[in-house]
Write an enzyme that holds these catalytic residues in place. Sequence first.
Site, PDB file in Angstrom:
ATOM      1  N   GLU A 180       1.080  -1.337  -0.148  1.00  0.00           N
ATOM      2  CA  GLU A 180      -0.044  -0.059   0.021  1.00  0.00           C
ATOM      3  C   GLU A 180       0.938   1.348  -0.070  1.00  0.00           C
ATOM      4  O   GLU A 180       2.053   1.128   0.344  1.00  0.00           O
ATOM      5  CB  GLU A 180      -0.870   0.160   1.415  1.00  0.00           C
ATOM      6  CG  GLU A 180      -1.415  -1.199   1.802  1.00  0.00           C
ATOM      7  CD  GLU A 180      -1.971  -1.173   3.135  1.00  0.00           C
ATOM      8  OE1 GLU A 180      -2.086  -0.164   3.728  1.00  0.00           O
ATOM      9  OE2 GLU A 180      -2.515  -2.180   3.618  1.00  0.00           O
ATOM     10  N   LYS A 206       2.279   4.642   1.628  1.00  0.00           N
ATOM     11  CA  LYS A 206       2.488   5.128   3.076  1.00  0.00           C
ATOM     12  C   LYS A 206       1.890   6.677   2.906  1.00  0.00           C
ATOM     13  O   LYS A 206       2.623   7.316   2.226  1.00  0.00           O
ATOM     14  CB  LYS A 206       3.910   4.976   3.398  1.00  0.00           C
ATOM     15  CG  LYS A 206       4.084   5.426   4.699  1.00  0.00           C
ATOM     16  CD  LYS A 206       5.439   4.922   5.586  1.00  0.00           C
ATOM     17  CE  LYS A 206       5.485   5.057   7.043  1.00  0.00           C
ATOM     18  NZ  LYS A 206       5.327   6.642   7.320  1.00  0.00           N
ATOM     19  N   ASP A 238       1.394  10.284   3.861  1.00  0.00           N
ATOM     20  CA  ASP A 238       1.938  11.096   4.938  1.00  0.00           C
ATOM     21  C   ASP A 238       1.085  12.296   5.381  1.00  0.00           C
ATOM     22  O   ASP A 238       0.712  13.390   4.878  1.00  0.00           O
ATOM     23  CB  ASP A 238       3.134  12.093   3.996  1.00  0.00           C
ATOM     24  CG  ASP A 238       4.174  12.491   4.886  1.00  0.00           C
ATOM     25  OD1 ASP A 238       4.231  12.159   6.053  1.00  0.00           O
ATOM     26  OD2 ASP A 238       5.164  13.296   4.409  1.00  0.00           O
ATOM     27  N   TYR A 286      -6.646   2.055   6.403  1.00  0.00           N
ATOM     28  CA  TYR A 286      -5.765   1.033   6.032  1.00  0.00           C
ATOM     29  C   TYR A 286      -5.463  -0.328   7.087  1.00  0.00           C
ATOM     30  O   TYR A 286      -4.687  -0.864   6.995  1.00  0.00           O
ATOM     31  CB  TYR A 286      -4.123   1.782   5.724  1.00  0.00           C
ATOM     32  CG  TYR A 286      -3.725   2.482   6.864  1.00  0.00           C
ATOM     33  CD1 TYR A 286      -3.695   1.952   8.220  1.00  0.00           C
ATOM     34  CD2 TYR A 286      -3.231   3.866   6.888  1.00  0.00           C
ATOM     35  CE1 TYR A 286      -3.178   2.728   9.152  1.00  0.00           C
ATOM     36  CE2 TYR A 286      -2.820   4.746   7.734  1.00  0.00           C
ATOM     37  CZ  TYR A 286      -2.717   3.883   8.892  1.00  0.00           C
ATOM     38  OH  TYR A 286      -2.117   4.799   9.971  1.00  0.00           O
ATOM     39  N   LYS A 311      10.502   3.066   2.678  1.00  0.00           N
ATOM     40  CA  LYS A 311      10.576   4.439   2.520  1.00  0.00           C
ATOM     41  C   LYS A 311      11.279   5.084   0.998  1.00  0.00           C
ATOM     42  O   LYS A 311      12.233   4.389   0.629  1.00  0.00           O
ATOM     43  CB  LYS A 311      11.281   5.454   3.571  1.00  0.00           C
ATOM     44  CG  LYS A 311      10.817   5.243   5.126  1.00  0.00           C
ATOM     45  CD  LYS A 311       9.717   5.825   5.166  1.00  0.00           C
ATOM     46  CE  LYS A 311      10.440   7.247   5.687  1.00  0.00           C
ATOM     47  NZ  LYS A 311       9.270   8.152   6.475  1.00  0.00           N
ATOM     48  N   CYS A 342      24.343  47.564  -8.123  1.00  0.00           N
ATOM     49  CA  CYS A 342      23.643  46.411  -8.966  1.00  0.00           C
ATOM     50  C   CYS A 342      24.907  45.504  -9.557  1.00  0.00           C
ATOM     51  O   CYS A 342      25.820  46.062 -10.255  1.00  0.00           O
ATOM     52  CB  CYS A 342      22.812  46.736  -9.939  1.00  0.00           C
ATOM     53  SG  CYS A 342      22.371  45.627 -11.269  1.00  0.00           S
ATOM     54  N   CYS A 391      24.905  46.064 -13.670  1.00  0.00           N
ATOM     55  CA  CYS A 391      25.239  47.744 -14.311  1.00  0.00           C
ATOM     56  C   CYS A 391      25.901  48.386 -13.337  1.00  0.00           C
ATOM     57  O   CYS A 391      26.408  49.613 -13.735  1.00  0.00           O
ATOM     58  CB  CYS A 391      24.070  48.276 -14.793  1.00  0.00           C
ATOM     59  SG  CYS A 391      22.875  48.682 -13.343  1.00  0.00           S
ATOM     60  N   CYS A 442      17.416  47.540  -8.362  1.00  0.00           N
ATOM     61  CA  CYS A 442      18.651  48.235  -8.899  1.00  0.00           C
ATOM     62  C   CYS A 442      18.014  49.523  -9.610  1.00  0.00           C
ATOM     63  O   CYS A 442      16.847  49.525 -10.229  1.00  0.00           O
ATOM     64  CB  CYS A 442      19.079  47.433 -10.315  1.00  0.00           C
ATOM     65  SG  CYS A 442      19.854  48.395 -11.395  1.00  0.00           S
ATOM     66  N   CYS A 468      20.135  49.532 -17.066  1.00  0.00           N
ATOM     67  CA  CYS A 468      20.729  48.168 -16.520  1.00  0.00           C
ATOM     68  C   CYS A 468      20.455  46.903 -17.384  1.00  0.00           C
ATOM     69  O   CYS A 468      19.330  46.710 -17.832  1.00  0.00           O
ATOM     70  CB  CYS A 468      20.060  48.028 -15.196  1.00  0.00           C
ATOM     71  SG  CYS A 468      20.641  46.123 -14.633  1.00  0.00           S
TER      72      CYS A 468
HETATM   73  S1  IVH Z   1      -0.055   0.494   9.183  1.00  0.00           S
HETATM   74  C1  IVH Z   1       1.273  -1.857  12.222  1.00  0.00           C
HETATM   75  N1  IVH Z   1      -0.272   1.461   6.762  1.00  0.00           N
HETATM   76  O1  IVH Z   1       2.815   5.064   9.170  1.00  0.00           O
HETATM   77  C2  IVH Z   1       1.015  -1.227  11.227  1.00  0.00           C
HETATM   78  N2  IVH Z   1       0.423   2.937   8.521  1.00  0.00           N
HETATM   79  O2  IVH Z   1       5.032   4.284  11.050  1.00  0.00           O
HETATM   80  C3  IVH Z   1       0.543   0.212  11.658  1.00  0.00           C
HETATM   81  N3  IVH Z   1       0.893   5.067   7.458  1.00  0.00           N
HETATM   82  O3  IVH Z   1       1.420   5.642  12.543  1.00  0.00           O
HETATM   83  C4  IVH Z   1      -0.021   1.255  10.551  1.00  0.00           C
HETATM   84  N4  IVH Z   1       0.250   4.778   5.696  1.00  0.00           N
HETATM   85  O4  IVH Z   1       0.512   7.205  10.402  1.00  0.00           O
HETATM   86  C5  IVH Z   1       0.031   1.568   7.961  1.00  0.00           C
HETATM   87  N5  IVH Z   1      -0.950   2.327   4.519  1.00  0.00           N
HETATM   88  C6  IVH Z   1      -0.435   2.516   5.877  1.00  0.00           C
HETATM   89  C7  IVH Z   1       0.291   3.672   6.384  1.00  0.00           C
HETATM   90  C8  IVH Z   1       0.512   3.732   7.601  1.00  0.00           C
HETATM   91  C9  IVH Z   1       0.504   5.827   6.528  1.00  0.00           C
HETATM   92  C10 IVH Z   1       1.494   5.624   8.846  1.00  0.00           C
HETATM   93  C11 IVH Z   1       0.770   5.676  10.097  1.00  0.00           C
HETATM   94  C12 IVH Z   1       1.575   5.157  11.097  1.00  0.00           C
HETATM   95  C13 IVH Z   1       2.902   5.258  10.565  1.00  0.00           C
HETATM   96  C14 IVH Z   1       3.857   4.075  11.030  1.00  0.00           C
END
Ligand code: IVH
Length: 671
Positions: A118, A120, A122, A230, A318, A412, A415, A430, A435
């Site tokens: 999935e 991750k 932010d 998630y 990451k 400047c 110039c 300037c 210029c």
């Molecule tokens: S699962 C044990 N799935 O990442 C599993 N976390 O470092 C726990 N996060 O606090 C989380 N996308 O804020 C999971 N697809 C995803 C995620 C996700 C972002 C964040 C979440 C969590 C942090 C874990």
Amino acid sequence: MPQPDKKIIERVKELRDKINYHNYRYYVLDSPEISDAEYDRLFDELSELEKKYPELITPDSPTQRVGPAPLEEFKTVRHTLAMLSLNKATSERELLDFHRRVQELSGISENEIKYTAEPKFDGLAVEVIYHGGVLTTGATRGDGLVGEDVTLNLRTVKSIPLKLLGNEIPELIEVRGEVIMNKEDFARLNKEREKAGEPLFANPRNAAAGSVRQLDPRITSTRPLNMFAYGIGRIEGKTLTNHWETLLYLKKLGFRVSQYTELCTNIDQVRAYYKKILEIRNDLPYEIDGIVIKVNDFDLQHKLGELSRSPRWAVAWKFPPQQENTVVKDIIVSVGRTGALTPVAILEPVRVGGVEVSRATLHNEDEVKKKDIRIGDTVLVQRAGDVIPEVVKVIKSKRTGKEKVFTMPERCPVCGSKVERLEGEAVHRCTGMACPAQIKENLAHFASKGAMDIDGLGFKFLEQLVDKRIIKDPADLYFLKNEDLMKMDRMGDKLAENLLNAIDKSRKPDLTSLIYALGIRNVGYHLAGVLAKNFKSIDNLAGQSVEDLKRIHEIGPIVAESIYNFFHNPKNLKILEKLKKGGVKFPVEEEGPEQKPLSGQTFVLTGSLESFTRDEARRIIESMGGRVSSSVSKNTDFVVVGKDPGSKYDRAMSLGIKTLNEDEFKKMVGQ
Ligand code: IVH
């Protein structure tokens, strides 16, 4: 107080279900079935009935998303099952280490382990709890064991159902996910905050977190937030055996689940997934900072267990950071068209989020001072989306004492004229009328698309023309002869002829383009159009007082002042005369309503177009009499949809507004 009869009770229930369903279509599936107006009618009818019969109000009613008053502070919520964090992998090696550990601990051979992959997200991790299908509590993750009770705020997030959908409602479910803000919404919010003089959010994550952890739910309700589900914590009244099934189930209950989730049956698929998501990362409407890989089977998850705060069955792989450290080799000063001096950091080249960065704008002297950026400093640079790279901060611990403090030059750099900073302005300028840096930038603007549109007259050419002292202002272009051009490097007869033809073609500009080309400070293409429409000719415009100008809608005091000053500067008046002498026709627009092909039509642009930049598309529309607006409303006539459109597209669909793809748009504007 009137008593509701059975019919009214039923109608209220029906309205509530309908609205919840349409909410889901709009905010979760991105595919509304009814127009906003129809939705509003249902909503208003329900509000009216609830006003008349308050005893019918229930917490899952869509009218109850926003609570009445701000809180003094948040209560805390203890999570019944800890909200764990994730171990990180930052390379393929570390992913393989994870995969190997899973095999060793489970005793299962390599290709029999299934993983879900999935994005991750932010944002901010939250948990929403439902009893009997109704949202009762919403909490932040906090330290994983105890979070804050942000129920009232999470109730305002439209992709979080107040009441679960479908016919498999569990007695209890704790749903976990990430609250995020789309990049476009973040930029808009910051723009509004800037206008209002409020502090800006550093990034979409901070904006999402700040909005959720906001004591006044009425403010949260104005913030464009979203939640991706998630995972789950406790669940009662339903048995699930693996993560993939869980995600499908969450979808059925009405949650937003990422369309980019994949079930991988071997580690190569995980690798391919990582590559794929990394590639589309910058095109997604929201920010992600990696992928999350989870062992799919719940029994296997249990067997693997967890280690302190993170499970052994999942890992976050990451992406390379979009922020990097590098060294400021020098700070130079560039001079713009209006004479503004901008300090620019020359950086030791560094790859940030896949792109090489070697310069970063430092905006102005105050910014350099505020961040205390010195030559020789190690700094953190970032590139967010398609934004110009910027220096986030200085890594002070890396200072050696040899760093040099930057000061704005008094002269400047191009110039040698005196530099001044007017009171109340952040920029240094300037003062040199001749210029070359200003002249070159000015000429490039004059010849550019949307202005006089002189084909083939690029910056390099203009630079030579100025450096060889062949021209010194835009009007000189109209006196160029073949022998002048032949003094240029790599010039041939054919090229010279083409250039002279292009210059000749530009002698008949439309009024908007001509006003825009003059480069009046603070007058962009759009305002040039406003001026053309209101004043009909350059001579008329030139004769207006500041007061007259301010009377025009969209012209504020600063713009009015710039226009007035421009036409009262003898140097500019001389150039205008010279332009006329050089054969440039100053158009006079007819009185009466202007009729152009797109007159009266409002357009909204979303997503990226292949054949034009946003600015070019805007100019084309405006030159044909249309208007471009930044947001979709019922007054919008067309939404032009490019690649990876944002939420404007969804809104267009829900309002039933006609959308045009790039080809259709090109046809319409005859390109
Ligand atoms: S699962 C044990 N799935 O990442 C599993 N976390 O470092 C726990 N996060 O606090 C989380 N996308 O804020 C999971 N697809 C995803 C995620 C996700 C972002 C964040 C979440 C969590 C942090 C874990």
